[in-house]
Scaffold this active site. Structure first.
Site, PDB file in Angstrom:
ATOM      1  N   HIS A  16       4.170   5.203  -3.828  1.00 36.70           N
ATOM      2  CA  HIS A  16       3.331   4.510  -4.788  1.00 36.70           C
ATOM      3  C   HIS A  16       2.152   5.280  -4.742  1.00 36.70           C
ATOM      4  CE1 HIS A  16       1.759   2.005  -1.427  1.00 36.70           C
ATOM      5  NE2 HIS A  16       0.840   2.101  -1.903  1.00 36.70           N
TER       6      HIS A  16
ATOM      7  N   ASP B 183       9.964   3.314  -1.073  1.00 34.22           N
ATOM      8  CA  ASP B 183       8.449   3.594  -1.339  1.00 34.22           C
ATOM      9  C   ASP B 183       8.168   4.849  -0.445  1.00 34.22           C
ATOM     10  OD1 ASP B 183       6.054   3.396  -2.058  1.00 34.22           O
ATOM     11  OD2 ASP B 183       5.196   1.973  -1.155  1.00 34.22           O
TER      12      ASP B 183
ATOM     13  N   GLN C 112      -5.854  -1.577   2.090  1.00 36.62           N
ATOM     14  CA  GLN C 112      -5.780  -0.737   1.137  1.00 36.62           C
ATOM     15  C   GLN C 112      -6.354   0.603   1.441  1.00 36.62           C
ATOM     16  OE1 GLN C 112      -5.853  -3.904   0.127  1.00 36.62           O
ATOM     17  NE2 GLN C 112      -3.995  -3.218  -1.149  1.00 36.62           N
ATOM     18  N   GLY C 113      -5.802   1.681   1.153  1.00 39.52           N
ATOM     19  CA  GLY C 113      -5.976   3.147   1.682  1.00 39.52           C
ATOM     20  C   GLY C 113      -5.399   3.722   2.969  1.00 39.52           C
ATOM     21  N   ASP C 114      -4.475   2.432   3.420  1.00 39.91           N
ATOM     22  CA  ASP C 114      -3.739   2.963   4.576  1.00 39.91           C
ATOM     23  C   ASP C 114      -2.450   3.352   3.896  1.00 39.91           C
ATOM     24  OD1 ASP C 114      -5.641   2.649   6.784  1.00 39.91           O
ATOM     25  OD2 ASP C 114      -5.168   0.234   6.511  1.00 39.91           O
ATOM     26  N   SER C 115      -1.914   2.972   2.797  1.00 37.46           N
ATOM     27  CA  SER C 115      -0.734   3.153   2.220  1.00 37.46           C
ATOM     28  C   SER C 115      -0.213   4.673   2.419  1.00 37.46           C
ATOM     29  CB  SER C 115      -0.802   2.920   0.809  1.00 37.46           C
ATOM     30  OG  SER C 115      -0.759   1.570   0.626  1.00 37.46           O
TER      31      SER C 115
END
Ligand code: ARG
Length: 261
Positions: A73, A119, A207-210
């Site tokens: 993603h 993912d 968010q942003g660690d993905s």
């Protein structure tokens, strides 16, 4: 549907209209809706040398010195791609000492990725980075215990991306327990996803660690990657654990894809 729900909830939580697409969107694609590691502490310089920050606002790990493993993603598809910059070698993204920045040449996104499971993605770099890599779990034996997560994402839900790498530890949650949290969690793809966190919340990726790794020690006391930061309902909320791609499920597909890059 479940992803849409997640997205809507996150939107509401973040309050960033620009965050259009979904909870699965990397930060930069929309606008910094950071999701750093929550409830963590700063990692020491060199502690997790395989950690990579990607310019679209995601994390990743060095699978080889020239291939970064991240989340599907976080990327737009498979093909030649020179738009991504990988930063490694530093916990402080603004430090120029020891910092290595390399552009991408190619992105491989998991075949069949449609926002539900699968993912994972690989990013080929223009040059190798001379840092230690992170091996991936090839069996389910390490899908248990306590995991380390790390990233430059938001440190509170809806918060800013971080300058310094944060780390935290989160316990494994069984598929059955995770599903029982309901909502999007009831759609958990058991073979593709692993949950981790505390029922009471407070510690999580965000968010942003993905795309970043979830890892633990193996029987040889070496780090082994068992997960990839994927999604959650908000961040660090009670009864809403983090969901991670189950790396061992994809280990052979990752290996053969990497060999082809
Ligand atoms: N999808 C998020 C990202 O793009 C990661 C969300 C992780 N959320 C969580 N509660 N663990 O950065």
């Amino acid at each position: 549907m479940k992803k849409l729900l997640t997205a809507l909830k996150r939107l509401a939580a973040v309050g960033a209209a620009a965050l259009a697409v979904a909870s699965l969107q990397p930060v930069s694609a929309a606008q910094a809706a950071p999701s750093p590691v929550i409830g963590g502490t700063r990692a020491a310089q060199g502690e997790f040398p395989f950690m990579v920050r990607l310019s679209m606002g995601c994390g990743g790990a060095l699978y080889t010195q020239q291939i970064v493993l991240t989340a599907a993603h976080c990327v737009s598809g498979t093909g030649a791609n020179t738009s991504i910059t990988a930063t490694a070698g530093v916990v402080d993204l603004q430090s120029t000492t020891g910092r290595v920045q390399v552009r991408s040449t190619y992105v491989y996104r998991a075949p069949g990725y449609n926002g539900n499971g699968k993912d994972w993605a690989l990013i080929k770099l223009a040059q190798p980075i001379n840092l230690p890599t992170l091996k991936i779990a090839t069996t389910t034996q390490y899908n248990t215990g306590t995991f380390t997560v790390a990233g430059w994402g938001a440190a509170v839900e809806g918060g800013a991306q971080q300058r310094y790498l944060l780390k935290a530890t989160v316990p494994f949650i069984s598929d059955a327990t995770c599903r029982a949290y309901g909502g999007s969690y009831s759609g958990l793809v058991a073979s593709d996803e692993i949950c981790a966190g505390y029922a009471s919340g407070g510690v999580d990726t965000c968010q942003g660690d993905s795309g970043g790794p979830m890892f633990r020690r193996d029987s040889a006391n070496e780090w082994v990657q068992v997960g990839i930061v994927s999604w959650g309902i908000g961040c660090a909320r009670p009864n809403a654990p983090g969901v991670y791609s189950e790396v061992s499920t994809f280990a052979s597909a990752i290996a053969s894809a990497a060999a082809s890059l």
